[in-house]
Design a protein around this motif. Structure first.
Motif, mmCIF file in Angstrom:
data_model
loop_
_atom_site.group_PDB
_atom_site.id
_atom_site.type_symbol
_atom_site.label_atom_id
_atom_site.label_comp_id
_atom_site.label_asym_id
_atom_site.label_seq_id
_atom_site.Cartn_x
_atom_site.Cartn_y
_atom_site.Cartn_z
ATOM 1 N N PRO A 431 0.834 -1.212 0.000
ATOM 2 C CA PRO A 431 0.000 0.000 0.000
ATOM 3 C C PRO A 431 0.864 1.256 0.000
ATOM 4 O O PRO A 431 2.079 1.185 0.194
ATOM 5 C CB PRO A 431 -0.773 -0.096 1.313
ATOM 6 N N GLN A 435 -0.922 4.569 4.166
ATOM 7 C CA GLN A 435 -1.908 3.534 4.482
ATOM 8 C C GLN A 435 -1.341 2.487 5.432
ATOM 9 O O GLN A 435 -2.040 1.564 5.819
ATOM 10 C CB GLN A 435 -2.350 2.816 3.190
ATOM 11 N N LEU A 461 -6.965 1.041 4.046
ATOM 12 C CA LEU A 461 -6.754 0.311 2.794
ATOM 13 C C LEU A 461 -8.024 0.401 1.954
ATOM 14 O O LEU A 461 -9.122 0.537 2.495
ATOM 15 C CB LEU A 461 -6.458 -1.164 3.092
ATOM 16 N N GLN A 465 -7.722 -4.310 -1.028
ATOM 17 C CA GLN A 465 -6.277 -4.060 -1.077
ATOM 18 C C GLN A 465 -5.582 -4.840 0.050
ATOM 19 O O GLN A 465 -6.177 -5.044 1.109
ATOM 20 C CB GLN A 465 -6.027 -2.558 -0.894
#
Ligand SMILES: Nc1nc2c(c(=O)[nH]1)N[C@H]1C(S)=C(S)[C@@H](COP(=O)(O)OP(=O)(O)OC[C@H]3O[C@@H](n4cnc5c(=O)[nH]c(N)nc54)[C@H](O)[C@@H]3O)O[C@H]1N2
Ligand SMILES: Nc1nc2c(c(=O)[nH]1)N[C@H]1C(S)=C(S)[C@@H](COP(=O)(O)OP(=O)(O)OC[C@H]3O[C@@H](n4cnc5c(=O)[nH]c(N)nc54)[C@H](O)[C@@H]3O)O[C@H]1N2
Ligand code: SF4
Ligand SMILES: [Mo]
Length: 741
Positions: A431, A435, A461, A465
């Motif tokens: 990420p 994040q 997220l 993800q």
């Protein structure tokens, strides 16, 4: 508009940052956090650009698979992990587990997903072919500490805020912000040292910005610090200046060894006059407190381990090891990573082709290309690379790049398609920085004050993800045969159970005798890494918890460093070993070099304030200006060699055409080229527009620091010549890191 606080994850200085975000969540400003008790509002240009780094439009956001057509295709996470499982299984089925190599790059020491899962990934892969940025960086220091203290994690940091005298060799903390010595606002701390009447001496082949701040700067011939340091040791002993404050073995052996390195013998080798060497020794001995600190310039050299050993021999001989104002050991807030488990030894296995010894569970990066290229049982056929760009950062980078193209399978965990990852079959992007939760497990073991700070994620997220921890856990699950679809949360529970199982059994542990399930139920945290952090804090020296850190978003000052050598020593004698046998052998090799002729011209590296190894060149706010890939060279050398704007640099392993930057800040006979450049074939648009050249096309992977296997980046023999039109045959010259894939 909202404000968020966070530790800067970019370099080793752990600065606290204050971010302002607009309603859409974009970072509108980044400032130093004035309420951080350690960094007190300090920030550098890289930290100020964190928003741009985080929002770089060229970052990958979804997994990518390279198809038969050599084109990159976006795929789902499940498809990506299935491709990884197929690729790795084919290789291990046909060639065994050692056929898969793991490379762990520098950011795996910084991210929670890296630090917490790198060991597990290595273990589940079950390969002896584990490589990391350690052997292109600090392994010589760890080997030296391993032999001297029996503990390769016992790395003493200069007590920067209290010392009266600081001798820096081969580090430029005003631009690097320090390393193996976490000290936000290193420049300010150096100025404070001088302001309180202390003395700063810098030894470097370049008059760096750190040297410009110092009371004194001495030029040293690259790669020869071990000679200079031995000359200091000689003087301390010959003039009876030593005052040892710790229990140490081997003084007579050191005295005997040092006899061969009298200042008048080493002066012609290192280029520092004998009177200056003797004076440094006398000043170090006379100072109320003193610290010798050394990094890359005296680590990634042919006698790196010897130099790092002698640094601490001097710290011991001057009575400065483990005392305030000298060099000291940090007491981290988490479970004590500095505490030894068993006495250090290396060579539990050796690399297949060159027979280089394992250290700390890894083999030297300098031999990765050999292991890929050389046929036979155990040949590396696949690579898992996490957060690394070895094509630009490893010695002999272009050869390694060619080797990567021969692999049967390669998977990278990396946010960028770059010089290394473009040779992968699958790329798994972590990420964005904001994040991710952030805790500097490793850097917080080398802080110059005891300190802790946790940063929760600023952005959640996206649906579907994966966190970097989940990516790592899923790779480990594949490696352990549990398949591409296995649940990463189950892997976290297994890791937690392992930690808690050990802690409930360990005498004196805060969890001793407790029920594992009960302790597990008491842990708090929004993700696997946070639960682990909570456990590690509760097991730490200060009895803190994640909740305490969340209540103190600016960090917690845990006080000045205090003596703790006795807890960290793990030698058979129970004392500091001044002359471990393996290092005595190095002294003999050094002695043989005293009469060796010096190369006429040698190459060294340098770091730039607005750059970070290979991966910040795509940030517009950091590009341009002085942040350029040029060959620094003394004007007398430029004239003598009749060079124009460009020159050809040749070494035993490669040649490059580079822009020449004449400057009298570098000593004659030395040229300097920064590493991390050579952005060929990358879709990173800003970086590609100012590509530079790959300095590691010139470094020679066949030469290593013998005890550690560490790469040699400084002191590389080269020749420099003018560019004549016939030379501009681009086919012949590796002006870029290599041909596109
Ligand atoms: N801005 C910026 N900061 C960084 C990084 C970055 O790329 N950019 N990288 C980070 C990383 S990964 C690390 S490990 C640290 C490194 O931190 P430092 O070690 O402080 O970084 P360098 O700038 O490489 O400093 C090495 C110095 O050694 C000198 N030198 C070269 N050869 C010799 C020699 O033989 N003897 C002596 N005495 N000196 C020599 C060079 O001229 C240079 O000034 O920096 C970290 N911080
Ligand atoms: N000639 C020469 N070579 C050197 C040096 C030198 O002084 N001279 N210095 C050496 C040193 S000290 C070091 S530490 C090495 C560094 O060597 P490497 O670690 O191999 O190289 P980096 O450039 O730091 O590459 C970091 C990679 O991690 C990716 N990355 C960034 N953030 C994240 C993240 O959050 N997660 C993941 N998974 N990936 C991320 C970046 O995109 C990049 O591909 O270089 C070494 N090479
Ligand atoms: S010095 Fe390092 S930690 Fe501090 S703001 Fe700059 S990059 Fe970030
Ligand atoms: Mo590094």
């Amino acid at each position: 508009m909202r404000t968020a606080h966070r530790t800067c994850p970019l370099c080793d200085a752990v600065c606290g940052l204050r971010l302002t975000l607009d309603d859409a969540g974009h970072v509108t400003s980044v400032k130093g956090d004035p309420d951080d008790p350690f960094s007190k509002g300090y920030i550098c240009p890289k930290g100020a650009s964190l928003g741009h780094v985080d929002e770089d439009p060229d970052r990958l956001s979804v997994p990518m698979v390279r198809g038969e057509d050599d084109e990159w295709h976006e795929v789902t996470w499940d498809e990506a992990f299935e491709a990884v499982e197929r690729g790795l299984k084919r290789v291990t089925d046909d060639h065994g587990r050692d056929a898969v190599a793991l490379y762990l790059g520098n950011p795996t020491f910084h991210t929670m997903g890296g630090i917490l899962y790198r060991g597990a990934l290595g273990q589940t892969l079950g390969t002896r072919n584990i490589y990391s940025a350690s052997t292109i960086d600090q392994m010589p220091k760890q080997v030296a500490c391993g032999y001297m203290y029996g503990n390769p994690m016992a790395i003493a940091v200069p007590d920067l805020d209290r010392t009266d005298y600081l001798l820096i060799l081969g580090a430029n903390p005003v631009e690097s912000n320090g390393s193996l010595c976490a000290a936000p606002d290193f420049p300010g701390r150096l100025k404070a040292l001088r302001k309180r009447g202390g003395k700063l001496v810098v030894v470097d082949p370049r008059r760096t910005r750190t040297a410009a701040l110092a009371d004194e700067h001495l030029f040293v011939r690259p790669g020869t610090d071990a000679f200079l340091l031995f000359g200091i040791v000689h003087t301390l002993l010959a003039e009876d200046l030593a005052t040892i404050g710790v229990e140490a073995e081997g003084l007579e052996e050191i005295r005997r060894l040092a006899e061969g390195f009298a200042p008048h013998i080493v002066a012609p080798v290192c280029g520092v006059p004998a009177e200056d060497i003797m004076r440094l020794a006398r000043e170090l001995a006379a100072a109320r407190t003193a610290a010798v600190y050394s990094r890359i310039g005296a680590c990634t050299v042919e006698f790196g381990t010897a130099a790092q050993w002698l640094v601490d021999v001097i710290n011991v001989l001057t009575g400065n090891l483990d005392r305030p104002g000298g060099v000291m050991f940090t007491r981290p807030a988490t479970v004590d990573l500095l505490r030894p488990t068993e006495p250090y030894s290396t060579g539990h296995w050796h690399s297949r082709v060159r027979g280089l010894p394992e250290s700390l569970g890894e083999l030297p990066v300098a031999t990765l290309a050999d292991e890929i290229e050389t046929p036979g049982e155990g040949q590396v056929r696949a690579l898992v690379a996490v957060a690394g760009n070895p094509v630009l950062s490893a010695p002999g980078g272009p050869r390694l790049e060619r080797a990567l193209q021969d692999l049967d399978f390669m998977v990278c965990v990396d946010p960028y398609l770059n010089e290394t990852t473009r040779h992968a079959h699958v790329i798994l992007p972590p990420p964005r920085i904001l994040q991710m939760p952030h805790y500097d497990f490793l850097l917080l073991t080398v802080t110059v004050r005891n300190y802790t700070r946790f940063s929760p994620p600023i952005h959640p997220l996206e649906p579907g993800q994966l966190s970097e921890a989940e990516i790592m856990a899923r790779l480990a699950l594949i490696a352990s045969g549990q398949g591409a679809g296995a649940d990463p949360a189950a892997f976290d529970e297994m890791m937690l159970a392992q930690v808690l199982g050990g802690a409930t059994q360990a005498p004196g542990s805060p969890f001793e005798g407790m029920d594992v399930a009960e302790v597990r139920a008491s842990l708090e945290g929004a993700s696997g890494p946070e639960l682990m952090l909570d456990a590690f804090l509760k097991l730490g020296s200060y009895g803190l918890s994640l909740a305490d850190l969340l209540e103190n978003p600016h960090g917690i000052d845990l006080g000045a460093l205090s003596p703790r050598l006795a807890e960290l020593l793990c030698t058979a004698s129970g004392k500091v070993e001044l002359a471990p046998p393996r290092l005595v052998e190095e002294a003999a090799r050094l002695r043989e070099r005293v009469t060796a002729p010096a190369p006429e011209m040698v190459l060294i590296g340098r770091r730039q304030l607005r750059s970070l190894n290979s991966w910040l060149h795509n940030v517009p706010t950091l590009a341009g200006g002085t942040n350029r890939c040029t060959l620094q060279m003394h004007p007398d050398d430029v004239t003598r060699l009749g060079l124009g704007e460009q020159a050809i640099v040749r070494s035993a392993s490669g040649e490059l055409v580079v822009p020449v930057e004449p400057t009298d800040t570098i000593m004659p006979g030395v040229v300097s080229l920064p590493h991390g450049w050579g952005h060929a074939g990358t879709p990173q648009r800003v970086a590609a527009a100012q590509a530079g050249v790959n300095a590691n096309a010139l470094t020679d992977e066949s030469v290593v620091d013998v005890p550690s296997g560490n790469a040699v980046f400084n002191g590389v023999p080269v020749t420099v010549s003018p560019v004549v039109p016939a030379d501009l045959d681009l086919e012949r010259l590796s002006v870029t890191s290599s041909a596109p894939a």
